[in-house]
Structure formats: structure tokens, C-alpha cells
Motif scaffolding. Structure first.
Motif, PDB file in Angstrom:
ATOM      1  N   ARG A  63      -2.312  37.476  -2.316  1.00  0.00           N
ATOM      2  CA  ARG A  63      -2.738  36.861  -3.515  1.00  0.00           C
ATOM      3  C   ARG A  63      -2.256  37.230  -4.752  1.00  0.00           C
ATOM      4  O   ARG A  63      -2.191  38.273  -4.777  1.00  0.00           O
ATOM      5  N   MET A 114      -3.657  33.990  -9.224  1.00  0.00           N
ATOM      6  CA  MET A 114      -4.611  33.455  -8.311  1.00  0.00           C
ATOM      7  C   MET A 114      -5.987  34.568  -8.955  1.00  0.00           C
ATOM      8  O   MET A 114      -6.891  34.089  -9.049  1.00  0.00           O
ATOM      9  N   GLN A 152      -4.109  24.913  -5.184  1.00  0.00           N
ATOM     10  CA  GLN A 152      -4.887  25.531  -3.971  1.00  0.00           C
ATOM     11  C   GLN A 152      -5.524  24.453  -2.989  1.00  0.00           C
ATOM     12  O   GLN A 152      -5.134  24.867  -1.179  1.00  0.00           O
TER      13      GLN A 152
END
Length: 135
Positions: free
Chosen positions: A8, A12, A106
Motif C-alpha cells: 500500500r 492509501m 480503488q
């Protein structure tokens, strides 16, 4: 073959911290469990958010007088380790602006992952049909 899970990004991680704090105030341990982030990494992220004015510690509870006599080693975690963090008004406004964008991002990442999985499955099915994988 199989790919490792993606790491990530810091963006994020910051978004996950903001979204976790958007629902309710959380202590750092609960925040760590909800976001699935290491405590030292989470402490750095929370420091960034506090310094930018998006997150605050609303109150400092009174400590028991006997606990003040104990000596503690200097920790690398925030000084307000046992207190719940909340979003400020600026943090709420920032989260409201960023939330739709991050959800769309996303969704795009999920589409790319699904397409990648479908292409790999198709490639392996062709290999298995030829029989070269069994030899």
C-alpha cells in the motif's frame, strides 16, 4: 506465476487512517487493528496528520498520582499514546473531498487486478491444454 500482494502506498495508508477516524475517535491500538498497519508506521502517519492539523487528541485524562512516580523510558511513539484521536474540522473537510476520489481509484485498481487474473488464468489454461506443463 503468482505475484506478491501489492504494497500500500503512503497515500492509501493515510486515507485508511482518515477513514477509520471518520467513523469514531480511536486510540492508537484500535486504529492499528482497524487499519492493519504496524504501530511504528502508524505513529509516523498520525504525526503527519497531527502536524498538518487534520487529527487531534481531544483531551488529556488525569493520571493517577501513583502512576506519575513511575519512570518511563523514552518511546518512539506519540506522547499521547493512550488517548483517542479524532478528526478536526479541516480533517473532516479533507476526508469528504478525498473520499470519492480514493473510492474511484480503488475501483480502478480492482478492475486492473481482475483483468490481470483473467489473463493469467487464460494463459495457464492454454499451457495445460497443450500438456507441456505435465511433462
Amino acid at each position: 506465476m503468482f505475484k506478491m500482494a501489492r504494497r500500500r502506498s503512503k497515500n492509501m495508508l493515510l486515507y485508511e487512517v482518515l477513514s477509520a477516524l471518520h467513523s469514531s475517535p480511536l486510540k492508537i491500538t484500535r486504529l492499528m487493528y482497524k487499519t492493519n498497519i504496524n504501530c511504528s508506521v502508524l505513529a509516523d502517519l498520525v504525526r503527519i496528520l497531527v502536524n498538518n492539523g487534520y487529527v487531534q487528541v481531544p483531551y488529556f485524562a488525569e493520571k493517577h498520582p501513583l502512576s506519575l512516580k513511575k519512570t518511563r523510558k523514552k518511546t518512539k511513539y506519540p506522547t499521547s499514546f493512550g488517548y483517542p484521536y479524532t478528526l478536526t474540522k479541516e480533517g473532516e473537510a479533507f476526508f469528504e473531498r478525498v473520499s470519492p476520489i480514493m473510492e474511484e481509484f480503488q475501483a480502478l485498481v480492482n478492475v486492473v487486478d481482475a483483468q490481470t487474473y483473467a489473463l493469467e488464468a487464460q494463459r495457464y489454461s492454454v499451457i495445460l491444454q497443450k500438456g507441456s506443463a505435465m511433462q
